[in-house]
Design an enzyme around this catalytic site. Structure first.
Site, PDB file in Angstrom:
ATOM      1  N   GLU A   2       0.033  -0.706  -4.812  1.00  0.00           N
ATOM      2  CA  GLU A   2      -0.452  -1.484  -5.950  1.00  0.00           C
ATOM      3  C   GLU A   2      -1.945  -1.274  -6.146  1.00  0.00           C
ATOM      4  O   GLU A   2      -2.660  -0.892  -5.219  1.00  0.00           O
ATOM      5  CB  GLU A   2      -0.141  -2.967  -5.767  1.00  0.00           C
ATOM      6  N   ASP A  12       2.161  -2.226  -9.775  1.00  0.00           N
ATOM      7  CA  ASP A  12       2.804  -2.286  -8.458  1.00  0.00           C
ATOM      8  C   ASP A  12       4.148  -1.563  -8.539  1.00  0.00           C
ATOM      9  O   ASP A  12       4.928  -1.781  -9.472  1.00  0.00           O
ATOM     10  CB  ASP A  12       3.000  -3.764  -8.077  1.00  0.00           C
TER      11      ASP A  12
HETATM   12  P1  TTP Z   1       5.592  -4.746  -2.025  1.00  0.00           P
HETATM   13  O1  TTP Z   1       4.970  -4.177  -3.270  1.00  0.00           O
HETATM   14  O2  TTP Z   1       5.206  -6.127  -1.636  1.00  0.00           O
HETATM   15  O3  TTP Z   1       7.167  -4.745  -2.169  1.00  0.00           O
HETATM   16  P2  TTP Z   1       8.144  -3.652  -2.767  1.00  0.00           P
HETATM   17  O4  TTP Z   1       7.394  -2.540  -3.434  1.00  0.00           O
HETATM   18  O5  TTP Z   1       9.097  -3.228  -1.702  1.00  0.00           O
HETATM   19  O6  TTP Z   1       8.986  -4.462  -3.836  1.00  0.00           O
HETATM   20  P3  TTP Z   1       8.491  -5.059  -5.232  1.00  0.00           P
HETATM   21  O7  TTP Z   1       7.046  -4.689  -5.375  1.00  0.00           O
HETATM   22  O8  TTP Z   1       9.351  -4.393  -6.260  1.00  0.00           O
HETATM   23  O9  TTP Z   1       8.720  -6.519  -5.125  1.00  0.00           O
HETATM   24  O10 TTP Z   1       5.273  -3.815  -0.804  1.00  0.00           O
HETATM   25  C1  TTP Z   1       5.179  -2.396  -0.923  1.00  0.00           C
HETATM   26  C2  TTP Z   1       5.714  -1.711   0.309  1.00  0.00           C
HETATM   27  O11 TTP Z   1       4.975  -2.128   1.451  1.00  0.00           O
HETATM   28  C3  TTP Z   1       7.160  -2.036   0.596  1.00  0.00           C
HETATM   29  O12 TTP Z   1       8.063  -1.191  -0.096  1.00  0.00           O
HETATM   30  C4  TTP Z   1       7.238  -1.879   2.076  1.00  0.00           C
HETATM   31  C5  TTP Z   1       5.836  -2.198   2.585  1.00  0.00           C
HETATM   32  N1  TTP Z   1       5.843  -3.565   3.161  1.00  0.00           N
HETATM   33  C6  TTP Z   1       5.997  -3.709   4.533  1.00  0.00           C
HETATM   34  O13 TTP Z   1       6.089  -2.715   5.270  1.00  0.00           O
HETATM   35  N2  TTP Z   1       6.046  -4.986   5.060  1.00  0.00           N
HETATM   36  C7  TTP Z   1       5.946  -6.104   4.278  1.00  0.00           C
HETATM   37  O14 TTP Z   1       6.021  -7.240   4.799  1.00  0.00           O
HETATM   38  C8  TTP Z   1       5.789  -5.943   2.864  1.00  0.00           C
HETATM   39  C9  TTP Z   1       5.700  -7.158   1.954  1.00  0.00           C
HETATM   40  C10 TTP Z   1       5.751  -4.662   2.350  1.00  0.00           C
HETATM   41 MG    MG Z   2       5.810  -3.002  -4.769  1.00  0.00          MG
END
Ligand code: TTP
Ligand code: MG
Length: 407
Positions: free
Chosen positions: A106, A10
């Site tokens: 991911e 991820d």
């Molecule tokens: P995530 O992998 O959940 O989060 P992240 O990559 O920002 O942070 P980390 O993995 O390091 O904890 O989500 C990936 C992307 O998806 C995120 O950068 C933005 C998008 N996203 C949204 O648009 N809305 C949301 O509610 C979530 C959780 C993510």
């Molecule tokens: Mg992420």
């Protein structure tokens, strides 16, 4: 004991990290992608520096601004994220053909037996991380375990820029001391119930008899019981792809104007349909989502007799649902969205629609080609033309607050 080896990978703070490639002055600062203060979007991604102030995905921008006014707020540009995502997935596919992308940043890889190629799975994971860093410029976190759920917990725990390998056969032991909310599937509803029963760790959860989990939480309880015990036989689905595609946006001002609502719905439907065609998919179920001024949110769905990737059919199906919803609810609308699910490969299927519909399909694809070259807003269909006067336009199209290609 599982005899499989699964990697979960991820990207760290994905949207923000992509913005930082474009503008390195954002490094080390609290950054939020999702919208400008004063706007009404939600946080899509908060940098780790911003998370230290309590900001997280899904939080209204207004609240994020109150908690951390010094953060840099960015609208975001979906096409750049989707480009980075594609590069990332292509690298993963070089390492294992058994790959299941989950959402945009991911994936799970089944790497059972791949030691013979890379020496160890640990080395393989390091090599993946290095290529992602070198070729896409992004940091990824990796979990290695005997099943999907533990691999995911491990990668989450390792963030940022981490790598955690659970020793073979050690999945349950690894989970045991962790807080229950680290287990996927235990969210805001289940966690308080379990805590009410005095269950704080995954180990305590694992020790509850399967029967009583089933009594309290039904089928879902049975699954939690297995997961808490580190047992997860779900396969990494070969060539797994998005199971649904949706686009939604929050209006700058709540509206009940049917013309504006339809224009935005048309625009969102065209984006969804273009994404479908891009993935060479068709969909049978069309859903719309409406959030009213008081935040009540409804969704309506309809399954078509045959799958489609046509702008007009997806829009018209959504519009019919919208019309129905608007006749029963008098409140103005705050957010509108449209999504498709029940996806199938677009090839191979007999086209039972008539000739004029087939022509529409050709037209959609011609429009896609022009939009790929000149940007999404380069061509306006009759209805979306109106949006030009109402919304800011970016190189990728009108700004959408919560784009999602989802799980
Ligand atoms: P995530 O992998 O959940 O989060 P992240 O990559 O920002 O942070 P980390 O993995 O390091 O904890 O989500 C990936 C992307 O998806 C995120 O950068 C933005 C998008 N996203 C949204 O648009 N809305 C949301 O509610 C979530 C959780 C993510
Ligand atoms: Mg992420």
């Amino acid at each position: 004991m599982s005899n499989r080896t699964i990697i979960h990978i991820d990207l760290d703070a994905f949207f923000v990290s992509v913005e930082r490639l474009r503008d390195p002055s954002l490094n080390g600062k609290p950054v939020v992608v999702g919208g400008k203060p004063g706007g009404r979007g939600v946080v899509a991604c908060a940098s780790y520096e911003a998370r230290a102030f309590g900001l997280h995905a899904g939080m209204p921008i207004s609240r994020a601004y109150r908690l951390c006014p010094q953060a840099i707020f960015i609208e975001g540009s979906y096409h750049r994220y989707s480009e980075a995502s594609e590069k990332f997935m292509r690298i993963l596919a070089d390492f294992s053909p058994f790959i299941e992308p989950m959402g945009i940043d991911e994936a799970y890889l089944d790497v059972t037996g791949f030691e013979s190629i890379h020496g160890t799975i640990h080395r393989m994971a390091v090599a993946i991380k290095e290529r992602v860093k070198k070729e896409v410029g992004l940091c990824a976190s990796v979990g290695i375990a005997g099943g999907k759920v533990v691999a995911k917990v491990a990668s989450d725990l390792s963030k940022p820029d981490g790598l955690v390998e659970v020793p073979r056969g050690g999945d349950a032991t690894f989970l045991s001391p962790l807080a229950i909310d680290k287990l996927p599937g235990i969210g805001e509803k289940t966690a308080p119930k379990l805590k009410g029963l005095g269950i704080k760790t995954i180990g305590q959860l694992a020790a509850l008899p399967a029967e009583s989990m089933k009594r309290h939480f039904g089928i879902y309880g049975q699954m939690l019981h297995l997961w808490a015990n580190g047992i997860d036989d779900r396969k990494v689905e070969l060539r797994g792809e998005a199971k649904s595609i949706s686009r939604e946006t929050t209006f700058a001002r709540d509206t009940r104007d049917g013309v504006v609502l339809k224009a935005m719905l048309r625009y969102l439907a065209e984006r969804v349909a273009a994404e479908l065609r891009n993935h060479e998919k068709q969909a049978r179920t069309i859903s719309i989502k409406i959030r009213y001024a008081d935040f009540t949110t409804i969704s309506r769905r309809l399954t078509l007799p045959q799958s489609t990737d046509r702008n007009q059919i997806i829009f018209a199906t959504g519009a019919a649902q919208l019309d129905k919803a608007l006749t029963v609810e008098r409140q103005p609308v705050r957010l509108i969205g449209i999504g498709v699910s029940h996806l199938a490969e677009s090839g191979g299927q007999l086209d039972m629609f008539d000739l004029s519909s087939r022509r529409l399909g050709q037209l959609d694809r011609a429009v896609d080609r022009i939009r790929r070259r000149y940007g999404f807003a380069a061509i306006q269909t009759g209805r979306t033309h109106l949006l030009k006067d109402l919304f800011p336009e970016t190189e990728a199209g009108y700004s959408l607050h919560t784009p999602s290609l989802s799980r």
